[in-house]
Design an enzyme around this catalytic site. Sequence first.
Site, PDB file in Angstrom:
ATOM      1  CG  ASP A  93       5.439  37.597 -50.496  1.00 23.57           C
ATOM      2  OD1 ASP A  93       4.840  37.313 -51.551  1.00 23.57           O
ATOM      3  OD2 ASP A  93       5.710  36.753 -49.617  1.00 23.57           O
ATOM      4  CG  ASP A 128       2.566  32.500 -55.410  1.00 23.47           C
ATOM      5  OD1 ASP A 128       2.486  33.556 -54.739  1.00 23.47           O
ATOM      6  OD2 ASP A 128       3.437  31.645 -55.199  1.00 23.47           O
ATOM      7  CB  ALA A 196       6.122  26.227 -51.252  1.00 23.81           C
ATOM      8  CB  CYS A 279      32.547  35.522 -37.153  1.00 23.48           C
ATOM      9  SG  CYS A 279      31.911  36.932 -38.086  1.00 23.48           S
TER      10      CYS A 279
HETATM   11 ZN   LIG Z   1      30.411  37.961 -36.624  1.00 28.26          ZN
END
Ligand SMILES: [Zn+2]
Length: 509
Positions: A93, A128, A196, A279
């Site tokens: 960037d 930009d 943005a 998870c």
């Molecule tokens: Zn995890």
Amino acid sequence: MRDHFELRDGDAAGRIGELSIPRAGVTVETPALMPVINPNIRTITPARLESEFGAEILITNAYIIHRNEELHAAARDVGLHDLLEFDGAIVTDSGSFQLSEYGDIEVTTEEILEFQREIGSDVGTPVDIPTPPDVSREQAERELAQTATALADAETVDTGEMLVNAPVQGSTYPDLREAAGHQADETDLDVFPIGAVVPLMNSYRYAEMIDVVAAAKRGLGRDAPVHLFGAGHPMMFALAVAAGCDLFDSAAYAIYARDDRYLTVRGTEHLEDLDYFPCSCPVCSARDPAGLRDCDGEKRERLLAAHNLHVSFAEIRRVKQAIRSGNLLELVESRARAHPAMLDGYRTLLDHVEQLEREDPVSKGSFFHLSTESARRPEVRRHHERLARLDAGDRVLLTEGSKPSVDAYDAVWRIVPPFGPFPRALSGTYPLTAETPERTDRAAYEAAAEGIAALAAANPDSSFVLTHDGWSKSALARVPDGVAVEARGGCRGNGDDSADADDAHESAE
Ligand SMILES: [Zn+2]
């Protein structure tokens, strides 16, 4: 035609693509997630991102390196890849973000692009102007003109093999976003970040985010690789991919970890509120939330960042598989149920159905009718357009039931909500093989009735008879007057006004 981006499979406006990054000598499969590396703080090292998470591409800030004496010297000396210890592609960037935060930066587009090329960046970025949402039109236009100048300046710089970003700005004005997309597409630059949008995502304004993306996509060519700049929350990857975004960057994994926030595909949780981990990544398999809370600050941050990355990369893989299997919109539907703002985003995506329909493949694996939104999918629209071109015959029965034994009709067409009528010969073709619930919703019957209207309008000399199973009044009201309507008897649980269907049937006659 851009020769560095090749499209493979597609679903809705989403696609699997191959982005060739010549300077890095790698081809990145999109949709891809680029972890953001702060050159000063490495919560998880780039080498680990590569080996443990399979990151093929990451993004860092050339402006931070440019301004820091030590980093500047090291980057010039050994190059960005050795500095970060990463073999994949590195996007940099330019300091635009700093410009938007602090109002001023010390480099021009020419200087920062030359610096990015010198230190070995694979994809560079001009300076930009990231115009935030909700500014005045005058400001949005003025800053867009400055961005256009930056892109024009970028075209004059000798960037060698380095690809160059052409950011698309325009605040929350769809017409400006579309014009900016078109303008960026006309340049010889290579990758197209939609800029943005972070304030929109942070305040859950997914509907407006989708309007911004759809507008930018209208301006950009289909072969333009699109980066949704600053989008790193896994809950919106499926939605953004379905809208046509190819690249995402995640600073979220580290920023959220610093705050004890735990990312999931259904939203963000605070570690202190969790009793269980939903998870099975290595972090969550090895301990429970209490165990993670017990870790000291730095270790906890590192472990949370690792989980946040695992869940983000897993979602990108899930999205890619959904594109392959042709059920991306089914995935979006289920993600849309995680948060009302996501549902707004999905409904807004379907406002752009015409745009989706142009890219959506004609045939896919399966169509699952899962919600009232399913009735607005591109497949339904395409079927209705097709009905407007079909020749029906003189006397046609449209029925949800089986073919009658009497030969009173020239043709007997099936009706499947939400699609509407079709010749029986098409029964085995996508999307008419759809799986629909027994208790179909009113929106599906209304869409089926709109299909009948399209067919009847295209065949003004035909006479149609519709036999239906307890359609709602609202659906029957959409059936044109010239179509004779007969209820087959028996109601289905299709909404609170199904009991009134007979009244509607009488008035329709
Ligand atoms: Zn995890």
